[in-house]
Each structure stands twice: as C-alpha cells, then as structure tokens.
Design a protein around this motif. Structure first.
Motif, PDB file in Angstrom:
ATOM      1  N   PHE A  54       0.848  -1.187   0.000  1.00 33.21           N
ATOM      2  CA  PHE A  54       0.000   0.000   0.000  1.00 33.21           C
ATOM      3  C   PHE A  54       0.888   1.243   0.000  1.00 33.21           C
ATOM      4  CE2 PHE A  54      -2.339  -3.434   1.843  1.00 33.21           C
ATOM      5  CZ  PHE A  54      -3.625  -3.308   1.337  1.00 33.21           C
ATOM      6  N   GLY A  55       0.443   2.279  -0.706  1.00 35.46           N
ATOM      7  CA  GLY A  55       1.192   3.523  -0.763  1.00 35.46           C
ATOM      8  C   GLY A  55       0.398   4.679  -0.198  1.00 35.46           C
ATOM      9  N   ILE A  56       0.962   5.875  -0.309  1.00 38.33           N
ATOM     10  CA  ILE A  56       0.301   7.061   0.220  1.00 38.33           C
ATOM     11  C   ILE A  56      -0.959   7.381  -0.585  1.00 38.33           C
ATOM     12  CG2 ILE A  56       0.567   9.542   0.630  1.00 38.33           C
ATOM     13  CD1 ILE A  56       3.516   9.063   1.160  1.00 38.33           C
ATOM     14  N   TRP A  57      -0.849   7.245  -1.908  1.00 37.80           N
ATOM     15  CA  TRP A  57      -1.971   7.589  -2.788  1.00 37.80           C
ATOM     16  C   TRP A  57      -2.568   6.374  -3.500  1.00 37.80           C
ATOM     17  CZ3 TRP A  57      -3.913  12.470  -2.811  1.00 37.80           C
ATOM     18  CH2 TRP A  57      -3.106  13.476  -2.276  1.00 37.80           C
ATOM     19  N   TYR A  58      -1.794   5.308  -3.646  1.00 42.40           N
ATOM     20  CA  TYR A  58      -2.247   4.148  -4.409  1.00 42.40           C
ATOM     21  C   TYR A  58      -1.923   2.874  -3.636  1.00 42.40           C
ATOM     22  CZ  TYR A  58      -1.809   7.786  -7.970  1.00 42.40           C
ATOM     23  OH  TYR A  58      -1.872   8.972  -8.655  1.00 42.40           O
ATOM     24  N   TYR A  59      -2.568   1.793  -4.030  1.00 46.39           N
ATOM     25  CA  TYR A  59      -2.236   0.499  -3.451  1.00 46.39           C
ATOM     26  C   TYR A  59      -2.010  -0.503  -4.579  1.00 46.39           C
ATOM     27  CZ  TYR A  59      -6.978  -1.259  -4.442  1.00 46.39           C
ATOM     28  OH  TYR A  59      -8.124  -1.668  -5.060  1.00 46.39           O
ATOM     29  N   GLN A  60      -1.296  -1.565  -4.244  1.00 34.35           N
ATOM     30  CA  GLN A  60      -0.977  -2.574  -5.239  1.00 34.35           C
ATOM     31  C   GLN A  60      -2.187  -3.458  -5.510  1.00 34.35           C
ATOM     32  OE1 GLN A  60       0.870  -5.983  -3.805  1.00 34.35           O
ATOM     33  NE2 GLN A  60       1.898  -6.569  -5.695  1.00 34.35           N
ATOM     34  N   GLY A  61      -2.446  -3.680  -6.778  1.00 32.55           N
ATOM     35  CA  GLY A  61      -3.512  -4.595  -7.175  1.00 32.55           C
ATOM     36  C   GLY A  61      -3.076  -5.388  -8.391  1.00 32.55           C
ATOM     37  N   TRP A  62      -3.987  -6.132  -8.947  1.00 34.00           N
ATOM     38  CA  TRP A  62      -3.678  -6.950 -10.113  1.00 34.00           C
ATOM     39  C   TRP A  62      -4.731  -6.713 -11.189  1.00 34.00           C
ATOM     40  CZ3 TRP A  62      -3.112  -8.489  -5.122  1.00 34.00           C
ATOM     41  CH2 TRP A  62      -1.820  -8.859  -4.726  1.00 34.00           C
ATOM     42  N   SER A  63      -4.299  -6.694 -12.401  1.00 34.20           N
ATOM     43  CA  SER A  63      -5.194  -6.528 -13.536  1.00 34.20           C
ATOM     44  C   SER A  63      -5.037  -7.725 -14.466  1.00 34.20           C
ATOM     45  CB  SER A  63      -4.888  -5.232 -14.298  1.00 34.20           C
ATOM     46  OG  SER A  63      -5.066  -4.105 -13.465  1.00 34.20           O
ATOM     47  N   VAL A  64      -6.131  -8.197 -14.989  1.00 33.58           N
ATOM     48  CA  VAL A  64      -6.122  -9.339 -15.912  1.00 33.58           C
ATOM     49  C   VAL A  64      -6.204  -8.799 -17.342  1.00 33.58           C
ATOM     50  CG1 VAL A  64      -7.269 -11.452 -16.636  1.00 33.58           C
ATOM     51  CG2 VAL A  64      -7.234 -10.811 -14.205  1.00 33.58           C
ATOM     52  N   VAL A  65      -5.196  -9.138 -18.136  1.00 31.60           N
ATOM     53  CA  VAL A  65      -5.118  -8.675 -19.518  1.00 31.60           C
ATOM     54  C   VAL A  65      -5.076  -9.884 -20.436  1.00 31.60           C
ATOM     55  CG1 VAL A  65      -3.775  -7.348 -21.191  1.00 31.60           C
ATOM     56  CG2 VAL A  65      -3.900  -6.591 -18.805  1.00 31.60           C
ATOM     57  N   THR A  66      -5.839  -9.834 -21.500  1.00 33.10           N
ATOM     58  CA  THR A  66      -5.886 -10.930 -22.464  1.00 33.10           C
ATOM     59  C   THR A  66      -5.465 -10.422 -23.836  1.00 33.10           C
ATOM     60  OG1 THR A  66      -7.703 -11.968 -21.242  1.00 33.10           O
ATOM     61  CG2 THR A  66      -7.330 -12.698 -23.518  1.00 33.10           C
ATOM     62  N   ASN A  67      -4.546 -11.156 -24.480  1.00 26.86           N
ATOM     63  CA  ASN A  67      -4.161 -10.819 -25.849  1.00 26.86           C
ATOM     64  C   ASN A  67      -3.984 -12.097 -26.649  1.00 26.86           C
ATOM     65  OD1 ASN A  67      -1.227 -11.678 -25.716  1.00 26.86           O
ATOM     66  ND2 ASN A  67      -1.205 -10.100 -24.120  1.00 26.86           N
ATOM     67  N   ASN A 153      -3.733  -2.908  11.379  1.00 22.30           N
ATOM     68  CA  ASN A 153      -4.689  -4.016  11.390  1.00 22.30           C
ATOM     69  C   ASN A 153      -6.032  -3.694  10.722  1.00 22.30           C
ATOM     70  OD1 ASN A 153      -5.272  -6.671  11.978  1.00 22.30           O
ATOM     71  ND2 ASN A 153      -6.227  -6.189  13.946  1.00 22.30           N
ATOM     72  N   LEU A 154      -5.979  -2.914   9.646  1.00 23.79           N
ATOM     73  CA  LEU A 154      -7.214  -2.617   8.921  1.00 23.79           C
ATOM     74  C   LEU A 154      -7.281  -3.357   7.599  1.00 23.79           C
ATOM     75  CD1 LEU A 154      -7.696   1.215   9.479  1.00 23.79           C
ATOM     76  CD2 LEU A 154      -8.806  -0.669  10.634  1.00 23.79           C
ATOM     77  N   LEU A 155      -6.343  -4.257   7.369  1.00 25.60           N
ATOM     78  CA  LEU A 155      -6.298  -4.964   6.095  1.00 25.60           C
ATOM     79  C   LEU A 155      -7.387  -6.017   6.028  1.00 25.60           C
ATOM     80  CD1 LEU A 155      -4.768  -5.444   3.410  1.00 25.60           C
ATOM     81  CD2 LEU A 155      -3.420  -7.135   4.628  1.00 25.60           C
ATOM     82  N   THR A 156      -8.145  -5.990   4.948  1.00 20.20           N
ATOM     83  CA  THR A 156      -9.121  -7.048   4.665  1.00 20.20           C
ATOM     84  C   THR A 156      -8.747  -7.689   3.341  1.00 20.20           C
ATOM     85  OG1 THR A 156     -10.605  -5.528   3.513  1.00 20.20           O
ATOM     86  CG2 THR A 156     -10.950  -5.823   5.880  1.00 20.20           C
ATOM     87  N   PRO A 157      -9.100  -8.942   3.132  1.00 21.61           N
ATOM     88  CA  PRO A 157      -8.715  -9.600   1.878  1.00 21.61           C
ATOM     89  C   PRO A 157      -9.183  -8.856   0.636  1.00 21.61           C
ATOM     90  CG  PRO A 157      -9.483 -11.215   3.465  1.00 21.61           C
ATOM     91  CD  PRO A 157      -9.759  -9.867   4.066  1.00 21.61           C
ATOM     92  N   SER A 158     -10.344  -8.191   0.697  1.00 21.99           N
ATOM     93  CA  SER A 158     -10.855  -7.524  -0.500  1.00 21.99           C
ATOM     94  C   SER A 158      -9.993  -6.356  -0.929  1.00 21.99           C
ATOM     95  CB  SER A 158     -12.286  -7.038  -0.249  1.00 21.99           C
ATOM     96  OG  SER A 158     -12.312  -6.112   0.826  1.00 21.99           O
ATOM     97  N   GLN A 159      -9.248  -5.744   0.015  1.00 19.67           N
ATOM     98  CA  GLN A 159      -8.398  -4.625  -0.355  1.00 19.67           C
ATOM     99  C   GLN A 159      -7.265  -5.051  -1.272  1.00 19.67           C
ATOM    100  OE1 GLN A 159      -8.013  -3.238   3.889  1.00 19.67           O
ATOM    101  NE2 GLN A 159      -8.016  -1.263   2.889  1.00 19.67           N
ATOM    102  N   GLY A 160      -6.875  -6.296  -1.218  1.00 20.22           N
ATOM    103  CA  GLY A 160      -5.818  -6.773  -2.083  1.00 20.22           C
ATOM    104  C   GLY A 160      -6.327  -7.552  -3.272  1.00 20.22           C
ATOM    105  N   HIS A 161      -7.611  -7.405  -3.571  1.00 20.36           N
ATOM    106  CA  HIS A 161      -8.233  -8.129  -4.686  1.00 20.36           C
ATOM    107  C   HIS A 161      -8.185  -9.641  -4.464  1.00 20.36           C
ATOM    108  CE1 HIS A 161      -8.012  -4.720  -7.917  1.00 20.36           C
ATOM    109  NE2 HIS A 161      -8.655  -4.367  -6.831  1.00 20.36           N
ATOM    110  N   LEU A 162      -8.294 -10.062  -3.199  1.00 18.18           N
ATOM    111  CA  LEU A 162      -8.374 -11.485  -2.870  1.00 18.18           C
ATOM    112  C   LEU A 162      -9.826 -11.831  -2.518  1.00 18.18           C
ATOM    113  CD1 LEU A 162      -5.231 -11.876  -0.599  1.00 18.18           C
ATOM    114  CD2 LEU A 162      -5.455 -12.551  -2.987  1.00 18.18           C
ATOM    115  N   PRO A 163     -10.247 -13.048  -2.721  1.00 10.80           N
ATOM    116  CA  PRO A 163     -11.628 -13.426  -2.400  1.00 10.80           C
ATOM    117  C   PRO A 163     -11.933 -13.202  -0.918  1.00 10.80           C
ATOM    118  CG  PRO A 163     -10.547 -15.113  -3.727  1.00 10.80           C
ATOM    119  CD  PRO A 163      -9.491 -14.148  -3.331  1.00 10.80           C
TER     120      PRO A 163
END
Length: 251
Positions: A54-67, A153-163
C-alpha cells in the motif's frame, strides 16, 4: 573596447542543485509508488507467503489482460483507493507533506540547476538552504503513514483483490516497503542539499572590462620635398572593471 567573459559555474557551486535533483527523483518515487508499506501473510504451511503493498496515494492490485499472443496475463499494477476508504489525520498529513515536499523541492531544484543563468547571491543560497531543510522536514513527515490507520490491522482480503472467503491471514501491523525507504533516503538527501547550500559559494559573474588606449601622433616634415608625415603610436593600457560582481565572493 569592452568584453564580458561568460564563465561557467564550478562543480561546487552546482553541488546543491545536483544533490537536490537526486532527492527530488527519490521523493517522486516515495510519494507516488504503491509500495510504501506492506503486509505479509502469516499462514502456516508450505505455501509461499503473500505480500500486499500500500502507498500514500495508491495500493498494489492486479489486472487481468488478455491478448492473442500471450493469452491471459495477470499484471501487478497500482490502483486508486476506493472512494469509501477512511483516511485518518496521520494518513492525510502524510499525503499533504509528501505533496509539499514535491512542489517546493521541484521548484527549488529547477532554480538550483539554473544558477549559471542568473548568478544568485550568497544570501539566495542561504535562503535556498532553508527551503531544502523545509523539504527535509516535509519528506520525513510523509512517514506518518506508518503510524496511520493504513498500518494498524485494517487490512481485509478484498483490499488486495483477494476473495472474501480466503483463508489467508496477515500480520496485525505493517512493515516498511520500498517507498518508505525511498522517503528516508530523500529526507537525508534534502538535508545534505541544505548543508551544502549553506557551505558553498554561488557562481560569480566575471567583470565587464574596458581597456584604455594611449595614442601618440608624431608629425614630421620631409626636408627634400616638404611633405608632411604623421605617424601614430598606440599603447594599450590595463583592463579596468566597469561592471559585474568581479572576483569578489558574495557575502
């Protein structure tokens, strides 16, 4: 006859701007990168731990790209925080101070790298040192993020794009990641730039000089035909400064 030599500033006079340029680049990375703090999963088992950033303005996530060539690819990207994210005073302060460090530091760095254009005085260099120290303070205060709700301790799985039903568990408090280390490095560099600006002398514009000439005319008469001959003798004097700050050091 006048001349003005445009001497380039010495390396020492440019040193505050060079150090500030490195500080500014590292500050950008610290303020905008999405890996300022991290949480690592604590599950027992043979699986490798998962780290969320997690950053000051953004957080790490994942994007699904298809080509058509590689098929489906999962890319690690930086995402904006959701609109409902609660920001406490420390988190908002970290955002404000990191922004101030970038704005003031960016303007000051540009000024410091252009000193060969306008030849500032020593007083200007000292004032620049004070602003560098202010950037040092602001950059250091961006580390307030490590004391904010984002780190407690405010992390929830949904914040990291986890189920939501994942069995992953994370540490109760965050750890510093690359962005935080860059903030520390930038703080040190701003401090060094400030000390350097107070110690070194600014570049000095060479004086504009004028050179005097003593001209002597000699008139002689040729006795044979009565012709008059005038001869000219030019003696150049020493150059005299008529403008500029000369070789004196600014005080």
């Amino acid at each position: 006859e006048q001349n003005s030599n445009m001497a380039r500033p010495s390396f020492t006079s440019m040193l505050p701007g060079i150090i500030a340029a490195f500080a500014f680049i590292v500050s950008i990375f610290a303020g905008t990168y999405c890996k300022f703090i991290s949480f690592t999963s604590t599950n027992d088992g043979g699986n490798d731990p998962i780290t969320l950033y997690f950053g000051i303005w953004y957080y790490q996530g994942w994007s699904v790209v298809t080509n058509d060539v590689q098929g489906t690819v999962i890319l690690e990207t930086c995402h904006n925080y959701p609109s409902g994210t609660k920001l406490d005073s420390d988190w908002r302060s970290a955002r404000a101070f990191s922004t101030l460090a970038l704005i003031i530091g960016g303007i000051l760095t540009f000024w410091a790298l252009m000193v060969w254009c306008f030849y500032p005085t020593k007083q200007m260099y000292k004032a620049g040192g004070i602003l560098y120290m202010l950037c040092c303070l602001f950059q250091g205060l961006s580390l307030l993020l490590t004391n904010s709700e984002a780190c407690r301790n405010l992390l929830t799985p949904s914040q990291g794009h986890l189920p939501e039903d994942t069995n992953l568990y994370f540490q109760s408090s965050c750890s510093m990641a690359m962005g935080a280390y860059c903030a520390i490095a930038a703080t040190v560099l701003w401090f060094v730039a400030a000390i350097t600006a107070w110690m070194v002398d600014p570049p000095v514009r060479p004086p504009i000089t004028t050179q005097t000439h003593d001209v002597t005319y000699t008139k002689t008469t040729n006795g044979a035909d009565g012709a008059t001959i005038v001869s000219e003798n030019v003696v150049k004097g020493e150059p005299v400064a008529v403008g500029g700050r000369g070789a004196e050091k600014a005080v």
